[in-house]
Design a protein around this motif. Structure first.
Motif, short mmCIF file in Angstrom:
data_model
loop_
_atom_site.label_atom_id
_atom_site.label_comp_id
_atom_site.label_asym_id
_atom_site.label_seq_id
_atom_site.Cartn_x
_atom_site.Cartn_y
_atom_site.Cartn_z
N HIS A 118 -31.88 -8.71 -26.55
CA HIS A 118 -31.03 -9.90 -26.65
C HIS A 118 -31.21 -10.83 -25.46
N VAL A 119 -31.00 -12.12 -25.73
CA VAL A 119 -30.88 -13.12 -24.67
C VAL A 119 -29.45 -13.62 -24.70
N ILE A 120 -28.88 -13.90 -23.53
CA ILE A 120 -27.48 -14.32 -23.43
C ILE A 120 -27.41 -15.63 -22.64
N VAL A 121 -26.46 -16.46 -23.01
CA VAL A 121 -26.21 -17.70 -22.26
C VAL A 121 -25.09 -17.42 -21.26
N SER A 122 -25.40 -17.63 -19.99
CA SER A 122 -24.44 -17.43 -18.92
C SER A 122 -24.28 -18.75 -18.17
N PRO A 123 -23.25 -19.55 -18.50
CA PRO A 123 -23.11 -20.88 -17.89
C PRO A 123 -23.07 -20.86 -16.37
N ASP A 124 -22.53 -19.80 -15.80
CA ASP A 124 -22.46 -19.70 -14.34
C ASP A 124 -23.76 -19.16 -13.75
N GLY A 125 -24.65 -18.66 -14.61
CA GLY A 125 -25.95 -18.18 -14.17
C GLY A 125 -25.97 -16.69 -13.85
N GLY A 126 -26.94 -15.99 -14.42
CA GLY A 126 -27.17 -14.61 -14.03
C GLY A 126 -26.33 -13.55 -14.69
N GLY A 127 -25.44 -13.92 -15.60
CA GLY A 127 -24.58 -12.92 -16.24
C GLY A 127 -25.29 -12.23 -17.40
N PHE A 128 -25.02 -10.93 -17.58
CA PHE A 128 -25.61 -10.16 -18.67
C PHE A 128 -24.56 -9.55 -19.58
N HIS A 129 -23.35 -10.09 -19.51
CA HIS A 129 -22.23 -9.54 -20.28
C HIS A 129 -21.40 -10.70 -20.81
N GLY A 130 -21.07 -10.66 -22.11
CA GLY A 130 -20.31 -11.76 -22.70
C GLY A 130 -19.38 -11.30 -23.78
N THR A 131 -18.99 -12.22 -24.66
CA THR A 131 -18.03 -11.95 -25.72
C THR A 131 -18.52 -10.84 -26.65
N THR A 132 -19.79 -10.88 -26.99
CA THR A 132 -20.34 -9.85 -27.88
C THR A 132 -20.26 -8.46 -27.23
N ASP A 133 -20.53 -8.40 -25.95
CA ASP A 133 -20.49 -7.11 -25.25
C ASP A 133 -19.06 -6.56 -25.19
N ARG A 134 -18.09 -7.44 -25.07
CA ARG A 134 -16.70 -6.97 -25.08
C ARG A 134 -16.33 -6.45 -26.47
N ALA A 135 -16.83 -7.10 -27.51
CA ALA A 135 -16.56 -6.61 -28.87
C ALA A 135 -17.23 -5.25 -29.10
#
Length: 297
Positions: free
Chosen positions: A197-214
């Motif tokens: 997967h590729v993820i969009v991290s607006p603050d830069g460098g993040g590898f965890h998002g809404t999908t990961d929390r789900a």
């Protein structure tokens, strides 16, 4: 400044009419005041300016040199004050010359501004639009300082104290390149987690998002191998690799070269809103722009 504190608008209006009429009786009639009241005003004005202002003459009164100096600046000041307190004119987009300053992410540019742009250019051809990169921590301050007039951001993360209008609710879809060997049909949850997967991290460098929390709620994780700050770059990545992404549905609607599927788990979406400060709230031009954008999206 001391003289200004002693003046009020009624005295200035009286002086303006007296300098026009050169006659107390005619001035009283124009001002809808009694002649004694105008005489009282004139006495106060003479005291404030330290000058008789109007002297008796063969036909009415004649202004002093000081009065002649006051005539034009006083008329200009009263006209400016009249314009300031008059009701705002109705906004005519066809003749408008406004420059609107808008803050948006690349997602907001693609899903809100782009659909509105052609119609905006047609309806208000003399206006200009300046788009600034969305920086959420600076949004409210820049809006109040006049650096921006309008912003597009998620409702959940909108700063308090700003006016807000919800535009639409967004949902996430699974996206990869057309012909992706593992996206020929909707993947199972286990298959989804095995994809790169590729993820969009607006603050830069993040590898965890809404999908990961789900996923975490059901005890699972996925493989996130690329983190980027912008949505539009992700589309290019997906078209040229076997990476996949969970993206907002509006961003990939009617985009050729991509396979779009429903994900195998429910991922919470978000509400997109239009935000503006109190200083713009009643401005007719700003009201027109907000209504136009609502119609466009």
């Amino acid at each position: 400044m001391n003289n200004l504190r002693r003046l009020d608008i009624n005295l200035l209006l009286t002086l303006d009419v007296l300098l026009s009429e050169h006659n107390v009786t005619r001035a009283a009639h124009r001002l809808n005041l009694s002649q004694p009241s105008v005489s009282v005003h004139l006495a106060k004005l003479r005291d404030i300016f330290g000058d008789p202002l109007l002297l008796p003459g063969p036909r009415g009164m004649r202004p002093t040199g000081r009065a002649d100096e006051l005539r034009e600046p006083l008329r200009q000041a009263l006209e400016a004050l009249e314009r300031a307190v008059s009701p705002a004119d109705a906004f005519n987009p066809a003749e408008a010359k406004q420059t609107w300053k808008v803050m948006a992410s690349d997602y907001g540019e693609s899903t809100i501004l782009l659909p509105a742009l052609a119609g905006l250019r047609s309806a208000a051809p003399g206006t200009r639009l300046a788009v600034f990169d969305l920086v959420p921590p600076r949004l409210a301050k820049q809006a109040e300082q006049g650096a921006i007039d309008l912003a597009f951001h998620t409702s959940e993360d909108s700063p308090p104290g700003m006016h807000r209008r919800a535009l639409f609710t967004e949902r996430y879809v699974l996206v990869g390149r057309a012909g992706h060997p593992r996206l020929q049909k909707r993947p199972t949850l286990a298959q989804f987690c095995e994809l790169d997967h590729v993820i969009v991290s607006p603050d830069g460098g993040g590898f965890h998002g809404t999908t990961d929390r789900a996923l975490a709620e059901v005890g699972l994780t996925r493989r996130v191998v690329l983190s980027v700050p912008h949505f539009l770059f992700v589309r290019s990545v997906l078209e040229s690799t076997d990476l996949v992404a969970m993206l907002p549905a509006r961003l990939v609607r009617d985009v050729n070269g991509l396979a779009v599927l429903e994900p195998p788990l429910e991922v919470p979406g978000y509400e997109m809103s239009m935000l503006w400060p109190e200083r713009c709230h009643r401005d007719p031009a700003h009201q027109w722009l907000r209504a136009f954008i609502v119609g466009a999206v």
